[in-house]
Design an enzyme around this catalytic site. Sequence first.
Site, short mmCIF file in Angstrom:
data_model
loop_
_atom_site.label_atom_id
_atom_site.label_comp_id
_atom_site.label_asym_id
_atom_site.label_seq_id
_atom_site.Cartn_x
_atom_site.Cartn_y
_atom_site.Cartn_z
CD1 TRP A 1 -3.11 -0.73 2.19
CD2 TRP A 1 -2.63 -1.73 0.26
NE1 TRP A 1 -4.14 -1.60 1.88
CE2 TRP A 1 -3.87 -2.22 0.70
CE3 TRP A 1 -2.14 -2.23 -0.96
CZ2 TRP A 1 -4.62 -3.17 -0.01
CZ3 TRP A 1 -2.87 -3.18 -1.66
CH2 TRP A 1 -4.09 -3.62 -1.19
CG ASN B 1 -6.86 -2.49 -3.01
OD1 ASN B 1 -6.61 -3.46 -3.73
ND2 ASN B 1 -7.58 -2.59 -1.91
CD GLU B 2 -9.93 -5.58 -4.32
OE1 GLU B 2 -10.76 -5.29 -3.45
OE2 GLU B 2 -9.49 -6.73 -4.51
CE1 TYR C 1 -9.14 -12.50 -1.95
CE2 TYR C 1 -9.36 -10.71 -3.53
CZ TYR C 1 -8.66 -11.35 -2.54
OH TYR C 1 -7.44 -10.86 -2.14
CD GLU D 1 -5.97 -7.94 -3.63
OE1 GLU D 1 -6.99 -8.48 -3.15
OE2 GLU D 1 -5.73 -6.74 -3.47
CD1 TRP E 1 -5.60 -11.36 1.11
CD2 TRP E 1 -4.66 -9.60 0.07
NE1 TRP E 1 -5.71 -10.29 1.95
CE2 TRP E 1 -5.15 -9.20 1.33
CE3 TRP E 1 -4.02 -8.66 -0.75
CZ2 TRP E 1 -5.03 -7.87 1.78
CZ3 TRP E 1 -3.91 -7.35 -0.29
CH2 TRP E 1 -4.42 -6.98 0.96
#
Length: 448
Positions: free
Chosen positions: A156, A268-269, A345, A378, A407
């Site tokens: 990050w 991020n996303e 995911y 990820e 991840w």
Amino acid sequence: MKSIATLILLAGGAAGQQSAYGQCGGINYSGPTSCVAGYACTSWNPYYYQCVPGTATPTPTPTSHTSTAVTTTSTSKSTSSTKTSTVSTKTTSSSTTGPTATGFAKTNGLLFEIDGVTKYFAGTNCYWCGFLTSNGDVDHVFADMAAAGFKVVRVWGFNDVNTIPLTGTVWYQYLSASGSQINTGEYGLQRLDYVVSSAAAHGLKLIINFVNNWNDYGGINAYVNAFGGNASTWYTNTAAQAQYQKYIEAVVSRYKDSTAVFAWELANEPRCSGCDGSVIYNWAATTSRYIKSLDPNHMVTMGDEGFGPLAGGDGSYPYQTGAGGYTWVDNLNISTLDFGTLHLYPDSWGQPYSWGDLWISTHGAACVNANKPCILEEYGGGNNCTVENPWQATALGTKGIAGDMFWQYGDTLPSCNCQTSQDGNTVYYNQGNWDCMVTQHVAAINAS
Ligand SMILES: *[C@@H]1O[C@H](CO)[C@@H](O)[C@H](O)[C@H]1NC(C)=O
Ligand SMILES: *[C@@H]1O[C@H](CO)[C@@H](O)[C@H](O)[C@H]1NC(C)=O
Ligand SMILES: *[C@@H]1O[C@H](CO)[C@@H](O)[C@H](O)[C@H]1NC(C)=O
Ligand SMILES: *[C@@H]1O[C@H](CO)[C@@H](O)[C@H](O)[C@H]1NC(C)=O
């Protein structure tokens, strides 16, 4: 309580002397080459010399160094899903022998060239690496990662707050309509400085991102708190975007000469709920063009999950525009984005684990069409090798997918003899599923 005392401390030393952890040499560098008292100019690689604690004469020794953490203090950070606390202590790093950097990482057809080698790579995610307050912990984690055979680590590059915390807690940017501040202090971007220098010393490359879609470590929500609007209007909010670009400029300018940076990442996303795909498309085009104007040498990518309609997809929720408010394959056309990212995911997206292979292969085909490599950046399936090994094999065997990064990475920090955050997907170095998730996968890549 909004104290700027910590910022003033950091402003640096006498004219002509570089401040603590600042750059002090390297190819085409033109700033000060001597360091303030107590710091020595040390060469990490031909592009980056840095003022690190010590009094030695500035004799570059690119593969070994000694470092001391600043003060003994403690900090705690929490997110909705994780809680970690670390205590920094005076530590001495061990010698490291990473591969010598040969230049900036770049795309090479549908793969990446890293230090002269064009090959599929394994990597991992360490969102907390830049929030560690002990240099020894950072060195320990990167030494373990290098030993594991990882090439790329995602960290990050943001830590946004709306209230300045007490000294000793890491934050990078304070956001307020009446005056935002970028923390270049010892508990600010100097923590990221150490991550970049340690990555260089260990032969690792970093993906560094600039904002979170989620509220952990501030995120878009921290900008909304400061500048109004909501998470969907953030992408077009003039004041928010101006500050976001200011922050990007502050980070990029610190490391634009470092070969330890693999790529800059917009967010991020990122998602834009209820938006037309043009909103994220235009934001990504504008922001990536801006980054390229600051730094033409490093790659830029989006950091998104990969949502939207895709040839060969099954029309399930992740393949719908509404999932992210964008169409991933359209964004691949943006010329200032060097490669694509996808995350995986299935359980969070209402899909069976076995669906992951379709997700990977449909994205790979689109990357081949766009003639850009993509990274499975990820993925998490409950830290279960039965679930995740097939995804790894599919990614490695799919043209267009150039690397994968699970991840998330876990380790035991020497400063506190404590483990890093466990969020259900954490694989700890040399423990539990490490062998089937990492060792075997890296061996399969090396043999490919
Ligand atoms: C250094 O600067 C020269 C002249 O501007 C340029 O040609 C060269 O590419 C630069 N080298 C690096 C490594 O940036
Ligand atoms: C954000 O604000 C805009 C403009 O007021 C509004 O149209 C939109 O519905 C809001 N979106 C969300 C997700 O709240
Ligand atoms: C992206 O490029 C493809 C192939 O050239 C083209 O079919 C598509 O319309 C482009 N999409 C956008 C949004 O420009
Ligand atoms: C791993 O996943 C498989 C397949 O979904 C399942 O049968 C097994 O119980 C899981 N193992 C653990 C330890 O959860």
